[in-house]
Design a protein around this motif. Sequence first.
Motif: not given
Length: 472
Positions: A73, A181-184, A191-194, A215, A217
Amino acid sequence: MSRATRRRRSAATSAALALTLLLSAATTASAATSAATSTTASAATSDDQGPLLLTVTVPEDGTEPPGQGEDGRLTNAELRWAVSVQAGSESHLAGQCNFLVAGRPGTDGNTGGGRIWTAADEDLYHGRSGDVRVLRTVGRGADAAQRAATFSTRCTSPDGRPVSYAAGRTTGAEVVLTGGTGTREADGSVRIRWTGSFTVVFYGGLVYWWVTDPELRLDSAGNGALTGTLGGYGTDQQDMTRWEPLPSTRTSLVTFTGRRLDPDSRGGHLVPDYCGVRASTGDRVPQLREDPAGSCWGSFPQAFVNFHQLVGEPEFWYSTGTRDEIKTPANVSVSFDAAESVGSAGPGNGGTGTGGGGSGADNPPAAVPPATTGPEGNGGGSSSGAGPGSGSGTGGGTTTTPDPDTPASFLPVAAATLDAAGAALIPDGLIPGGATGRRLAVLTAVLLVAASVAILGFRQGWLVLPFRRRDP
């Protein structure tokens, strides 16, 4: 047994002990990449000396990279984007400029109509809104730094002069969003979103639109997009009295092909698709599909262009033969942890898309090496292009700085006892990034400790060189 024989045996024993220490250190360093290892070295001294105990705690090589928890995360990722060089340049309308705004204009985004913003409209401008900031480069060369943009500086270049297309002066401004926040994943997918909005203003205020909650992706091959919810107010060049709220439209801002981020890195700079991407323009100015001087022909994503049909300025987002060299999308900078930003991504160079420009070996690098971070730790710009425009007035070129995973020089650190509670053997600021850097740091630290044992042994007298006489 003769005294000479005892001396020879003592020397041989000392040499063997020193060799054993070094071999033990090398073995410990090799095993350190998979598990924490504790090495204890002790040697008997004279009757009035007790054993010397030395403990080294080596951290596991599986330590999670910055900004990522054990489950992959991300909690404070950073996004930097200048949109395009044109978004910080002199406007086609004489005496006006294009600029970026944090959040939406004013309190609700509605200025009441298309008009040029004057000093009386200063409250429409925001340099910061929540986790969104607009930063601009100030100064040149070694003196370059990034500062928050203000209403009074929104149209000035790094040297403080008004922006000028003819002179190649642009603002060097970019939007910076933190708290992503998101994941790698280990395979490189991201996948990250602001949360937040930023606004792009053209013609000094006559036209503007905004992006909300972008976001990113990317799949494991580095294919994907930066998306966002577009909004604003629409007008018409032929009828500026028209002022209509635009429908919220979730779509791609830019797309990426083969732009993979190293999951073990701090992040990187992504080159968007543009060159060779075809656009359907309807009854607007047709797309130029011949490479102009200093650039290439291409387009932002089709859905993005379609939205700007409603805004009233779609020609800014595809090649038309007019100022095409500053239309290419700016490179996108992504940091997995805002506290360890990779800095500004620099101007766009028109990454080859899938439309007509080909792919493969003709593509620019998948991720441009990070630029040098500025004095404030947020990616200081420089005259070499750390920002959307570095004074060249062209969108060509990318920032070329050393790869953060390339081993760098660092200061040796040695200690008799190191705590096992996650303390690093070498300060974080001196360790090169990535797995290679961590392995190098562990190996060096263990060898330094082994050398310290040997030096201490020689000084205490319980280790001697084979050719050195030892008094009885």
